[in-house]
Design an enzyme around this catalytic site. Sequence first.
Site, short mmCIF file in Angstrom:
data_model
loop_
_atom_site.label_atom_id
_atom_site.label_comp_id
_atom_site.label_asym_id
_atom_site.label_seq_id
_atom_site.Cartn_x
_atom_site.Cartn_y
_atom_site.Cartn_z
N ARG A 102 37.56 47.08 37.55
CA ARG A 102 37.69 47.27 36.10
C ARG A 102 38.56 46.14 35.51
NH1 ARG A 102 41.54 47.43 32.42
NH2 ARG A 102 42.86 48.57 33.87
N ASP A 103 39.83 46.09 35.89
CA ASP A 103 40.75 45.11 35.28
C ASP A 103 40.35 43.68 35.65
OD1 ASP A 103 42.88 44.53 33.68
OD2 ASP A 103 44.41 45.51 34.88
N HIS A 129 51.73 49.67 37.09
CA HIS A 129 50.63 48.70 36.98
C HIS A 129 51.23 47.35 36.59
CE1 HIS A 129 46.39 47.69 35.54
NE2 HIS A 129 47.09 46.81 34.84
N HIS A 136 51.00 43.04 36.36
CA HIS A 136 50.29 41.76 36.43
C HIS A 136 51.30 40.73 36.95
CE1 HIS A 136 46.37 42.48 34.41
NE2 HIS A 136 47.00 43.61 34.12
N CYS A 165 44.57 38.68 31.43
CA CYS A 165 44.97 39.58 30.37
C CYS A 165 44.36 39.11 29.06
CB CYS A 165 46.50 39.62 30.28
SG CYS A 165 47.05 40.56 28.87
N ASN A 211 46.17 41.06 38.18
CA ASN A 211 47.03 42.10 38.75
C ASN A 211 47.66 41.56 40.03
OD1 ASN A 211 44.34 43.56 37.68
ND2 ASN A 211 46.10 44.84 37.28
ZN ZN Z 1 46.03 45.45 33.56
#
Ligand code: ZN
Length: 310
Positions: free
Chosen positions: A15-16, A207, A209, A240, A249
């Site tokens: 996803r990210d 979470h 990054h 991002c 991440n």
């Molecule tokens: Zn993120």
Amino acid sequence: MNLPNKITIVEVGPRDGFQMETVFIPTEKKVEIINAISRTGVRIVETTSFVNPRVIPQMADAAEVMNGIDRAPGVRYTALIPNLKGAERALESELDGLRLVVCVSESYNQKNVGKSVEESLLELEGVLKLAEQKSTPVDVAIGLSFGCPLEGPVSPRKVLSLVERLVDKGFEEVTIADTVGVANPQQVGEMMRQLLARFPSVVFALHFHDTRGLGLANVLAGLEEGVTHFDSSIGGMGGCPVNPGATGNIATEDLVNMLNEMGLETGVDTDKVMTCSRIVQDFLGRSLPSHVLQAGTRAQLYQKSGPASI
Ligand code: ZN
């Protein structure tokens, strides 16, 4: 150090990570990668996002991905949901959990989804009710918890009051997200100390990054406060959307390598994670930023012999 001995890794790469790729990754390739992730020992995979495909075209095949993957026993497949409409779409697919998002920053929430934080909270409440009808667990990620490009540093007080609102509405799992990668370990320690003291029954995830190279240091700060759930992405994929220079991440293999070497139980196999990252590298035709992927594990290093140097 007094650290929790069992850690849950939440793999968010599909996803990210994928959402940052401008070239569409074919559905079969996404399914192949997610199936490979299912064999690593990771128990939660954030599989896709039911976001408006006009906003993020990469996620246009969310339902196809969700319905196309092999479901490994013991693995939970979740999806990110930006709004009620996304939740309605998502709940038509077979999934094991929804993750909702709200930003702690009023100006950014307004800019991002065109709603006040208050309006977003009302919408989240609607999603929670909908998910409860299907017995689907829901957690909420609080974006920009440590700093916002529009509002600057975020105080723990602000995050605490938002968590309080979420708990009042019935949420029991909350992810504290450093969306743009501005957190430092001291900030993380302070934030989590306050949150865990005030909400001992809430399951918190972190979470991070790795934008400024502080990702794993921030994990350690979270561990020291007793946090047991961490997000990461294979190979450190991603970036991002609001910070063009940002890296992705923290890399799953870097995180797993650190935790396993420290004797903390993750249940995840570093080599198998690297296999997944290599599939992604081969497909994208570029190297991913993970350290372990480039340098190998410590065990692999010790197997090599070479001239001594410092
Ligand atoms: Zn993120």
